[in-house]
Each structure stands twice: as C-alpha cells, then as structure tokens.
Design an enzyme around this catalytic site. Structure first.
Site, short mmCIF file in Angstrom:
data_model
loop_
_atom_site.label_atom_id
_atom_site.label_comp_id
_atom_site.label_asym_id
_atom_site.label_seq_id
_atom_site.Cartn_x
_atom_site.Cartn_y
_atom_site.Cartn_z
CB ALA A 289 -0.93 0.00 1.21
CG ASP A 290 2.75 5.02 -1.59
OD1 ASP A 290 3.59 5.05 -0.67
OD2 ASP A 290 2.60 5.95 -2.40
CB THR A 291 -1.24 6.77 2.18
OG1 THR A 291 -1.82 5.51 2.51
CG2 THR A 291 -2.25 7.88 2.44
#
Length: 188
Positions: free
Chosen positions: A67-69
């Site tokens: 995941a990456d935000t």
C-alpha cells in the site's frame, strides 16, 4: 498460506492485524518517487504494485499486500516532508481547506494480482501558526504523507472527512477485506 505486508508503516501493521493477526512484515526496498505528471489518484496504486511485485519475486507462494498513501491538494501530491520546515509549509497549505487522501493497495498471490485506489476527502480547520508549530514539534508529521496523521495528535487539525477513516490512516481495511476475498476466489 503465508501473508506478507510489503510496508514498514506501523499504522498499516496495526490495521492489517484487524484482519489477519498472523503475518510477516517485509518492507519493499524500492524507489517511491512520484512519476512526473502522473495523476494523483494513480500514484499510490502504482507504488503499491511496485512494492508487491518486488516482495513477491522473493516469496512467490505468499499473499503479498502493498500500500501507499498520498495527499493531494490543488493537483499536487504531498508526500512525506523532508524536515520540520517542509512539514510546516504543508500544514499551512492544508489549513482551512479540503484535500484528498488516496491510498493505493496491491494484492498479489502467485500470478494473480488485484489493485485499487481508495479516496477520502478531508477538511482541515484553519490553523494558527502556534497550532502548526506545536504540532510539528511533536515530531508526528515527519513520517506521514501530507505531514499529518489523523489517528494521533494530528486529529485536532481535522474538521471532517468524507470517506473511509482507515484510508486516511493508510489502509482501507473494509475494501481490502473485500478485494482479498475476490482474489482468493479467483485463486480457487
């Protein structure tokens, strides 16, 4: 089946444990720079896919979750600040305004992959210089996209949200659960 989180984020670890208490953490050692000109809503998902691909090559039989935000305002991506001065600049920019938080998530099991992006709209209260200085002094903003974390001391900055709270923390748990179910169904 082994489950691997391809992220060093302590917030993602905490959230993934809500679904799976037993998993390994193997952060992906990749370049997380933002491709120039890439639309903000695609950046997190592209990075998440690179993370899972990297870890999956080393662990081909495992379910890998990456995941990456990112935070976007006025079409510009705000990543993690380099230092306290940059954190304060970002917070001034977010002060009294709406922005979007995008978390891209990638799931990989063998040759199968699913990925998605979740968006949450966030509004900040107008912030005084004192509020910004005090928050930056906590050190909390220094490892977070957009220079704030909604789940810690930064909660006092947020007026309201429209969307998934956990997405702003870095992992949209409910959507992740559904996407995992679809991936596992495809694998049978």
């Amino acid at each position: 089946m082994d489950i691997i989180l391809a992220s060093a984020s302590p917030r993602r670890r905490e959230l993934l444990a809500l679904l799976y208490p037993d998993y390994a953490v193997i952060p992906a050692d990749i370049d997380e720079s933002v491709p120039e000109g890439a639309p903000a809503e695609t950046v997190g998902e592209l990075t998440a896919r690179r993370k899972t691909a990297h870890v999956a090559t080393q662990h081909p039989g495992s379910l890998v979750i990456g995941a990456d935000t990112i935070v976007e305002i006025d079409g510009e991506v705000l990543g993690k600040p380099r230092d306290a001065a940059e954190a304060a600049l970002m917070l001034r920019r977010l002060s009294g305004r709406e922005h979007r938080v995008y978390t891209g998530v990638s799931l990989r099991l063998g040759a199968r992959e699913r990925s998605f992006t979740q968006c949450t709209r966030v509004w900040f209260y107008p912030l005084s210089e004192r509020e910004i200085e005090d928050y930056v002094a906590t050190g909390d903003p220094l490892d977070k996209a957009g220079s704030y974390g909604i789940q810690g001391p930064g909660c006092i900055l947020v007026e309201r949200i429209d969307g998934d709270f956990f997405n702003v923390m870095g992992l949209p748990v409910a959507r992740l659960r559904r996407e995992l179910g679809l991936l596992l169904d495809e694998s049978r």
